[in-house]
Enzyme design. Structure first.
Site, PDB file in Angstrom:
ATOM      1  N   HIS A  81      48.720  96.685 136.541  1.00  0.00           N
ATOM      2  CA  HIS A  81      50.113  96.246 136.692  1.00  0.00           C
ATOM      3  C   HIS A  81      50.595  95.628 135.376  1.00  0.00           C
ATOM      4  O   HIS A  81      51.673  95.965 134.882  1.00  0.00           O
ATOM      5  CB  HIS A  81      50.233  95.242 137.840  1.00  0.00           C
ATOM      6  CG  HIS A  81      51.521  94.467 137.845  1.00  0.00           C
ATOM      7  ND1 HIS A  81      52.713  95.020 138.284  1.00  0.00           N
ATOM      8  CD2 HIS A  81      51.820  93.211 137.438  1.00  0.00           C
ATOM      9  CE1 HIS A  81      53.673  94.113 138.148  1.00  0.00           C
ATOM     10  NE2 HIS A  81      53.162  93.010 137.628  1.00  0.00           N
ATOM     11  N   ASP A 110      71.256 109.983 112.807  1.00  0.00           N
ATOM     12  CA  ASP A 110      70.069 110.068 113.669  1.00  0.00           C
ATOM     13  C   ASP A 110      69.087 109.038 113.158  1.00  0.00           C
ATOM     14  O   ASP A 110      69.400 108.252 112.264  1.00  0.00           O
ATOM     15  CB  ASP A 110      69.443 111.480 113.613  1.00  0.00           C
ATOM     16  CG  ASP A 110      68.611 111.783 114.866  1.00  0.00           C
ATOM     17  OD1 ASP A 110      67.791 110.929 115.247  1.00  0.00           O
ATOM     18  OD2 ASP A 110      68.792 112.857 115.470  1.00  0.00           O
ATOM     19  N   TRP A 146      45.067  92.057 132.098  1.00  0.00           N
ATOM     20  CA  TRP A 146      45.655  92.812 130.978  1.00  0.00           C
ATOM     21  C   TRP A 146      45.198  92.249 129.644  1.00  0.00           C
ATOM     22  O   TRP A 146      45.289  92.904 128.623  1.00  0.00           O
ATOM     23  CB  TRP A 146      47.184  92.820 131.081  1.00  0.00           C
ATOM     24  CG  TRP A 146      47.864  91.624 130.501  1.00  0.00           C
ATOM     25  CD1 TRP A 146      48.014  90.412 131.096  1.00  0.00           C
ATOM     26  CD2 TRP A 146      48.470  91.512 129.211  1.00  0.00           C
ATOM     27  NE1 TRP A 146      48.677  89.557 130.247  1.00  0.00           N
ATOM     28  CE2 TRP A 146      48.973  90.201 129.085  1.00  0.00           C
ATOM     29  CE3 TRP A 146      48.654  92.394 128.134  1.00  0.00           C
ATOM     30  CZ2 TRP A 146      49.632  89.753 127.946  1.00  0.00           C
ATOM     31  CZ3 TRP A 146      49.308  91.927 126.995  1.00  0.00           C
ATOM     32  CH2 TRP A 146      49.788  90.626 126.915  1.00  0.00           C
ATOM     33  N   SER A 173      51.986 104.709 118.990  1.00  0.00           N
ATOM     34  CA  SER A 173      53.379 105.007 119.320  1.00  0.00           C
ATOM     35  C   SER A 173      54.291 103.881 118.848  1.00  0.00           C
ATOM     36  O   SER A 173      55.337 104.125 118.225  1.00  0.00           O
ATOM     37  CB  SER A 173      53.495 105.222 120.827  1.00  0.00           C
ATOM     38  OG  SER A 173      54.835 105.168 121.213  1.00  0.00           O
ATOM     39  N   SER A 174      53.881 102.640 119.111  1.00  0.00           N
ATOM     40  CA  SER A 174      54.717 101.507 118.726  1.00  0.00           C
ATOM     41  C   SER A 174      54.840 101.389 117.213  1.00  0.00           C
ATOM     42  O   SER A 174      55.908 101.088 116.688  1.00  0.00           O
ATOM     43  CB  SER A 174      54.129 100.201 119.263  1.00  0.00           C
ATOM     44  OG  SER A 174      54.254 100.155 120.641  1.00  0.00           O
ATOM     45  N   HIS A 257      50.840  86.676 121.352  1.00  0.00           N
ATOM     46  CA  HIS A 257      52.033  85.841 121.373  1.00  0.00           C
ATOM     47  C   HIS A 257      53.235  86.499 120.703  1.00  0.00           C
ATOM     48  O   HIS A 257      54.308  86.543 121.288  1.00  0.00           O
ATOM     49  CB  HIS A 257      51.820  84.408 120.897  1.00  0.00           C
ATOM     50  CG  HIS A 257      52.946  83.582 121.434  1.00  0.00           C
ATOM     51  ND1 HIS A 257      52.986  83.144 122.723  1.00  0.00           N
ATOM     52  CD2 HIS A 257      54.137  83.257 120.899  1.00  0.00           C
ATOM     53  CE1 HIS A 257      54.143  82.565 122.959  1.00  0.00           C
ATOM     54  NE2 HIS A 257      54.858  82.605 121.867  1.00  0.00           N
ATOM     55  N   GLU A 259      53.748  89.463 120.646  1.00  0.00           N
ATOM     56  CA  GLU A 259      54.112  90.505 121.610  1.00  0.00           C
ATOM     57  C   GLU A 259      55.174  90.007 122.597  1.00  0.00           C
ATOM     58  O   GLU A 259      56.065  90.752 123.001  1.00  0.00           O
ATOM     59  CB  GLU A 259      52.853  90.969 122.350  1.00  0.00           C
ATOM     60  CG  GLU A 259      53.093  91.836 123.580  1.00  0.00           C
ATOM     61  CD  GLU A 259      53.639  93.216 123.260  1.00  0.00           C
ATOM     62  OE1 GLU A 259      53.557  93.613 122.074  1.00  0.00           O
ATOM     63  OE2 GLU A 259      54.143  93.884 124.170  1.00  0.00           O
ATOM     64  N   TYR A 261      57.535  88.106 121.926  1.00  0.00           N
ATOM     65  CA  TYR A 261      58.838  88.204 121.259  1.00  0.00           C
ATOM     66  C   TYR A 261      59.212  89.638 120.948  1.00  0.00           C
ATOM     67  O   TYR A 261      60.395  89.950 120.803  1.00  0.00           O
ATOM     68  CB  TYR A 261      58.848  87.297 120.022  1.00  0.00           C
ATOM     69  CG  TYR A 261      58.756  85.864 120.474  1.00  0.00           C
ATOM     70  CD1 TYR A 261      59.864  85.248 121.044  1.00  0.00           C
ATOM     71  CD2 TYR A 261      57.552  85.176 120.448  1.00  0.00           C
ATOM     72  CE1 TYR A 261      59.774  83.969 121.552  1.00  0.00           C
ATOM     73  CE2 TYR A 261      57.464  83.891 120.952  1.00  0.00           C
ATOM     74  CZ  TYR A 261      58.575  83.288 121.500  1.00  0.00           C
ATOM     75  OH  TYR A 261      58.488  82.028 122.024  1.00  0.00           O
ATOM     76  N   SER A 272      73.301  89.560 123.277  1.00  0.00           N
ATOM     77  CA  SER A 272      74.266  89.199 122.231  1.00  0.00           C
ATOM     78  C   SER A 272      75.363  90.247 122.065  1.00  0.00           C
ATOM     79  O   SER A 272      76.384  89.976 121.421  1.00  0.00           O
ATOM     80  CB  SER A 272      73.550  89.001 120.896  1.00  0.00           C
ATOM     81  OG  SER A 272      72.581  87.988 121.022  1.00  0.00           O
ATOM     82  N   HIS A 306      47.897  78.362 121.892  1.00  0.00           N
ATOM     83  CA  HIS A 306      48.367  77.637 123.083  1.00  0.00           C
ATOM     84  C   HIS A 306      48.002  78.382 124.363  1.00  0.00           C
ATOM     85  O   HIS A 306      48.176  77.850 125.444  1.00  0.00           O
ATOM     86  CB  HIS A 306      49.871  77.307 123.015  1.00  0.00           C
ATOM     87  CG  HIS A 306      50.788  78.477 123.101  1.00  0.00           C
ATOM     88  ND1 HIS A 306      51.973  78.545 122.432  1.00  0.00           N
ATOM     89  CD2 HIS A 306      50.709  79.633 123.782  1.00  0.00           C
ATOM     90  CE1 HIS A 306      52.580  79.682 122.705  1.00  0.00           C
ATOM     91  NE2 HIS A 306      51.828  80.360 123.523  1.00  0.00           N
ATOM     92  N   HIS A 307      47.505  79.604 124.212  1.00  0.00           N
ATOM     93  CA  HIS A 307      46.969  80.313 125.378  1.00  0.00           C
ATOM     94  C   HIS A 307      45.511  79.924 125.616  1.00  0.00           C
ATOM     95  O   HIS A 307      44.882  80.430 126.534  1.00  0.00           O
ATOM     96  CB  HIS A 307      47.045  81.822 125.170  1.00  0.00           C
ATOM     97  CG  HIS A 307      48.446  82.327 124.995  1.00  0.00           C
ATOM     98  ND1 HIS A 307      49.206  82.785 126.039  1.00  0.00           N
ATOM     99  CD2 HIS A 307      49.228  82.429 123.892  1.00  0.00           C
ATOM    100  CE1 HIS A 307      50.397  83.155 125.592  1.00  0.00           C
ATOM    101  NE2 HIS A 307      50.441  82.956 124.289  1.00  0.00           N
ATOM    102  N   THR A 332      65.264  78.646 119.861  1.00  0.00           N
ATOM    103  CA  THR A 332      65.637  79.242 121.147  1.00  0.00           C
ATOM    104  C   THR A 332      66.842  78.512 121.721  1.00  0.00           C
ATOM    105  O   THR A 332      67.757  79.138 122.267  1.00  0.00           O
ATOM    106  CB  THR A 332      64.449  79.189 122.123  1.00  0.00           C
ATOM    107  OG1 THR A 332      63.288  79.674 121.450  1.00  0.00           O
ATOM    108  CG2 THR A 332      64.709  80.058 123.339  1.00  0.00           C
ATOM    109  N   LYS A 335      70.032  79.661 120.162  1.00  0.00           N
ATOM    110  CA  LYS A 335      70.541  80.917 120.723  1.00  0.00           C
ATOM    111  C   LYS A 335      71.288  80.668 122.032  1.00  0.00           C
ATOM    112  O   LYS A 335      72.382  81.195 122.244  1.00  0.00           O
ATOM    113  CB  LYS A 335      69.386  81.897 120.960  1.00  0.00           C
ATOM    114  CG  LYS A 335      68.698  82.323 119.680  1.00  0.00           C
ATOM    115  CD  LYS A 335      67.703  83.435 119.922  1.00  0.00           C
ATOM    116  CE  LYS A 335      68.370  84.768 119.855  1.00  0.00           C
ATOM    117  NZ  LYS A 335      68.494  85.316 118.513  1.00  0.00           N
ATOM    118  N   ARG A 454      45.262  81.985 139.304  1.00  0.00           N
ATOM    119  CA  ARG A 454      45.791  83.350 139.305  1.00  0.00           C
ATOM    120  C   ARG A 454      44.630  84.329 139.448  1.00  0.00           C
ATOM    121  O   ARG A 454      43.473  83.963 139.363  1.00  0.00           O
ATOM    122  CB  ARG A 454      46.580  83.609 138.020  1.00  0.00           C
ATOM    123  CG  ARG A 454      45.749  83.528 136.769  1.00  0.00           C
ATOM    124  CD  ARG A 454      46.594  83.524 135.517  1.00  0.00           C
ATOM    125  NE  ARG A 454      47.111  84.846 135.210  1.00  0.00           N
ATOM    126  CZ  ARG A 454      47.360  85.272 133.972  1.00  0.00           C
ATOM    127  NH1 ARG A 454      47.149  84.489 132.926  1.00  0.00           N
ATOM    128  NH2 ARG A 454      47.836  86.480 133.756  1.00  0.00           N
TER     129      ARG A 454
END
Lengths: 530, 359
Positions: A81, A110, A146, A173-174, A257, A259, A261, A272, A306-307, A332, A335, A454
């Site tokens: 998932h 293009d 994950w 791909s990315s 991390h 990722e 963002y 925006s 921090h993880h 943040t 924004k 979890r």
């Protein structure tokens, strides 16, 4: 189709859809709009697959005890998932937006590397196939989460290797997509489209693409080390050979991390565009938005541990990462304040894209606050690996990124298809999604605080009530997305014709310079900007 | 049972604290929540008001401004100041949380798929070892029996510690990363294979406190609870005495010869506590975790039996080295049990044979 821009025969485009028809058109296409469409449909398909997994997970958690799936399959579901939703649904969705919108917004014909673009997309179905095949391997798909922490990954069957190769393909791909986006933005802007005149969506993607370039190879490295630890006798993550399981976590979160963002910044970009359009007022603080986005991107590289507060990093490390993390609240906040100030003294209307943008703003901020709570080491010691974390990142990923994607789809669907979606149904879709989403995830904060870990298929009795509410919300959320599919299909098949600029306050080039629906080839001659 | 940490928990907030550290974490959490709530109400109150007051359906005309340097500087600087107000108390607590020095009792806890092993290393009770496994019956988990009050939060052997003493917990793991967590103490520390980490707590109430493994550690991750019984100093000394006496009495003489029936009966219990999660009550195994079927398994019934496998485990699988956790008699018993169950037929294995193969 009324193309206002004449085809320049010197370029060799003699018909609208290249040389092929039918399925071959889609396989061989190098057109940014076709590829954008492919990305978006692919991500919707993956959204469905990942969503079905979520529904099974929530069905198992409806009551204490084991009912539908065994613990091992439950772990496989949570793993897949997560991987499918992040790499299969959300990231491709925003790459789809980038493909459709960036060339039109900067006045380019293009993407810079059209064939590479085709390949970037067509890597994805193969990656998805590998992920799906892992379920059929002996031992099934990996049940490691994950995050794929070592050394649990070493215990897994062949499904783990399929997943590793899938991650490699997704990363390729990315990276290719990111190279393409950077090159397009830096080289193909129409004359007069200076960097600081670009729509903010383009800016956020420029920064996101750099993030992708920086971190996807790191993820590839992490999973490759896992692969060699599994099969070739290396001991990167095994203390018995001089390695360290926590090293994996450092490498993973150095990717992980930023990722966050990678997913959040394009969402900021969409919001925006949408908020000023429906406020009929220019975006407040454009320059500070660009600086804030860059600041967030840079800070995202120095907060990864921090993880990992509970892994036992030293006190100086805990303090550094805590301070760096809470610092992200400043850009943040800028924004959020800018978006609110954009609405201040505007002339607001509330069509579906605006509703989703407001929902985004409200709930993403909530996710930001729980992020601030989690950033505090002492509190995080209690909440790490509980449902509080699950609630937090789903507010960021679902209420944040997914809501922004919905806002963007409703916003640009008329431009892409030439037809209007059903506004009433769109609003119903919004309200259903909003209510069910909060039903699923708001109560998970309580579960986490009360101490529910979890990634468990069964739980002590005192967690039952909130789990039941959360599960009911998940079933409702799933059904509401069928309505979304219906709305999109109805729009494509029988929507009323859309005007060139259905949104009064929209002001980027695709609205002001291109007809609706946009011709297959746009801006073959650069627009004249003043 | 005097007091149960989890059963009394308020479902929407942190569990009642049983240590000062946990209480201070709650205070910090509440303080930050109040700040966040105030900001949230302020910002979104303003947003909803501006949305309400400036809507087009009311005929509001949009203004064109899009910058204001002073306002922008203010809303960058003020949040930064608020962050300092949050960081200060948090920093104080981080430093306290990390201070594991001057402990009265040191216990090493080893995470094992899927149980906890406790070794009392230093302080009163030194030398005591116990293995703590989920005691909720499978029938309750599978819905064949009504669930008890402490469903999934009960173990066969609780960690027993004295009240008001600083307990240092050294964590490590035998296989994958686990995480030892008791919410009422505000103590959570990952247990990392091959490394030692530590945390501490000082329980200020007697009673039973419950937690769960917090790091995904494979199939039975949801089924390895932590139960700590906090007792008065007196009761603790009594418990230590009893425990040491019982250990002496329980010690099996590894040179004694057991009958096959005796071994089978003992082995069934060992099997239920250690093997059943993967190899199943039916001996059919779980292909998903690479646990082979034991029923009809030639390797099991061949001579001299899978003694080395049970003692040393199989690398890169959940089959761990049980030599550390089980006595010679228990290993002999469980091997005899699997060699003579589900249609298997083979000779018994004596404790002396196991002892001989230990390295």
């Amino acid at each position: 189709m009324s193309a206002v821009i004449d085809h320049d025969h010197a370029h060799g485009h003699h018909d609208h859809h290249g040389g092929y028809g039918g399925i071959m058109r889609w396989i061989t296409t190098t057109n940014h709009k076709d590829i954008g469409t492919l990305y978006l449909w692919f991500s919707f398909l993956m959204f469905g697959v990942g969503g079905i997994m979520a529904v099974v997970i929530r069905a198992e958690l409806f009551s204490p005890g084991l009912q539908f799936v065994n613990p091992d399959f439950f772990n496989q579901l949570t793993t897949m998932h997560g991987l499918i939703m992040i790499f299969g649904a959300i990231m491709p969705a925003f790459v789809g937006f980038a493909n459709w919108q960036i060339p039109m917004m900067i006045g380019a014909p293009d993407m810079a590397f059209a064939r590479l673009n085709n390949w970037s997309f067509w890597l994805l179905p193969f990656a998805a196939t590998l992920l799906a095949l892992s379920f059929l391997m002996p031992g099934g798909a990996p049940g490691v989460g994950w995050t794929m922490y070592a050394p649990l990954t070493v215990q897994m069957g062949m499904g783990m290797d399929f997943t590793i190769f899938a991650v490699h393909l997704l990363g390729m791909s990315s990276i290719l997509g990111a190279i393409n986006i950077i090159t397009t933005i830096l080289n193909l802007r129409a004359p007069g489209m200076t960097l600081l005149r670009m729509p903010l969506f383009v800016w956020t993607w420029l920064i996101t693409a750099y993030l992708l370039l920086a971190v996807m190879p790191v993820l590839a490295g992490a999973v490759t080390m896992t692969l060699t630890d599994r099969h070739f006798g290396t001991t990167f993550f095994n203390a018995a050979g001089g390695g360290d399981p926590v090293l994996y976590q450092h490498i993973f979160w150095f990717f992980g991390h930023p990722e966050v963002y990678v997913v959040a910044l394009p969402a900021f970009g969409v919001i925006s565009q949408v908020i000023p359009a429906f406020s009929r007022k220019p975006l407040f603080g454009y320059a500070s938005m660009v600086y804030a986005t860059s600041a967030i991107a840079i800070l995202s590289f120095i907060v990864w541990a921090h993880h990992m507060y509970t892994t036992g990093i030293p006190v100086s490390g805990q303090l550094f990462f805590m301070y760096a993390t809470i610092l992200i609240a400043v850009p943040t906040g800028v924004k959020v304040f800018n978006w609110v100030a954009t609405m201040w003294k505007g002339s607001l209307s509330f069509e579906t894209p605006m509703l989703f943008a407001l929902g985004f703003l409200f709930m993403f901020t909530l996710g930001g606050f729980t992020g601030l709570v989690l950033a505090l080491v002492p509190v995080d010691i209690q909440l790490q690996d509980t449902y509080y974390v699950v609630a937090h990142f789903h507010y960021v990923m679902v209420a944040g990124a997914l809501f922004a994607a919905f806002a963007g789809i409703y916003f640009w669907l008329p431009k892409w298809t030439g037809k209007m979606y059903d506004e009433t149904l769109g609003k119903i879709h919004f309200w259903l999604t909003l209510v069910f989403l909060n039903m699923i995830f708001f109560v998970q904060h309580f579960l986490g605080l009360a101490g529910m870990p979890r990634r468990i298929p069964d739980y002590p009795l005192m967690f039952e009530t909130w789990n039941k509410i959360s599960s009911l919300g998940a079933f409702g959320m799933g059904l509401a997305q069928l309505l979304f599919l219906y709305i999109v299909v109805k729009c494509i098949r029988s929507g009323a014709p859309a005007p060139q600029k259905p949104w009064e306050g929209a002001d980027s080039l695709e609205w002001t310079h291109l007809p609706t629906p946009v011709p297959y080839h746009s801006f073959e001659t650069p627009p004249v900007l003043h | 049972m005097t007091f149960s940490g989890l059963a009394l928990a308020l479902e929407w907030n942190l569990q009642p604290a049983a240590s000062r550290l946990a209480a201070e974490i709650q205070d910090l959490h509440e303080y930050v929540m109040i700040l966040c709530a105030a900001i949230f109400v302020g910002v979104f109150g303003f947003m909803f008001w501006s949305v309400y007051a400036h809507r087009k359906s009311k005929g509001h005309q949009a203004e064109e401004f899009h910058e204001h340097t002073t306002v922008e500087m203010l809303w960058t600087a003020i949040p930064a100041l608020i962050l300092v107000l949050i960081a200060w108390p948090a920093t104080r607590l981080v430093v306290a949380q990390k201070d594991t020095t001057a402990a009265d009792l040191t216990v090493k806890v080893t995470g094992i798929q899927w149980k906890w092993a406790y070794d009392y290393l230093k302080g009163e009770g030194e030398g005591i070892s116990l293995i703590s496994t989920l005691s909720t019956p499978r029938e309750q988990i599978e819905g064949r029996a009504p669930k008890g009050e402490h469903y999934l939060l009960e173990v066969d052997n609780e960690l027993v510690v004295p009240v008001n003493k600083k307990i240092r917990m050294i964590t490590t793991a035998a296989d994958v990363v686990h995480s030892w967590w008791v919410p009422a103490f505000g103590a959570k520390q990952d247990a990392i294979p091959g490394f030692l980490r530590d945390t501490w707590f000082r329980a200020e109430k007697t009673g039973v406190f419950r937690g769960q493994c917090a790091e995904l550690c494979g199939k039975e991750h949801g089924f390895m609870p932590i139960v700590v019984r906090v007792v008065s100093q007196e009761d603790y000394s009594k418990w230590v005495g009893e425990r040491k006496k019982a250990l002496l009495a329980q010690a099996d003489d590894p040179s004694r010869k057991w009958s096959l029936e005796e071994l089978k009966a003992r082995g069934e219990k060992v099997y239920a506590a250690n093997c059943i999660a993967c190899h199943q009550a039916s001996g059919q195994g779980s292909p998903a975790v690479k646990a082979p079927a034991l029923a009809g398994n030639k390797f099991v019934t061949a001579e001299p039996g899978p003694i080395d496998t049970v003692l040393n485990g199989r690398p890169n699988t959940a089959m761990q080295a049980f030599g550390r956790q089980l006595s010679d008699t228990e290993i002999a018993a469980v091997i005899t049990y699997v060699r003579n169950s589900w249609g298997n037929k083979a000779s018994d294995v004596q404790p002396a044979e196991v002892k001989a193969r230990r390295k």
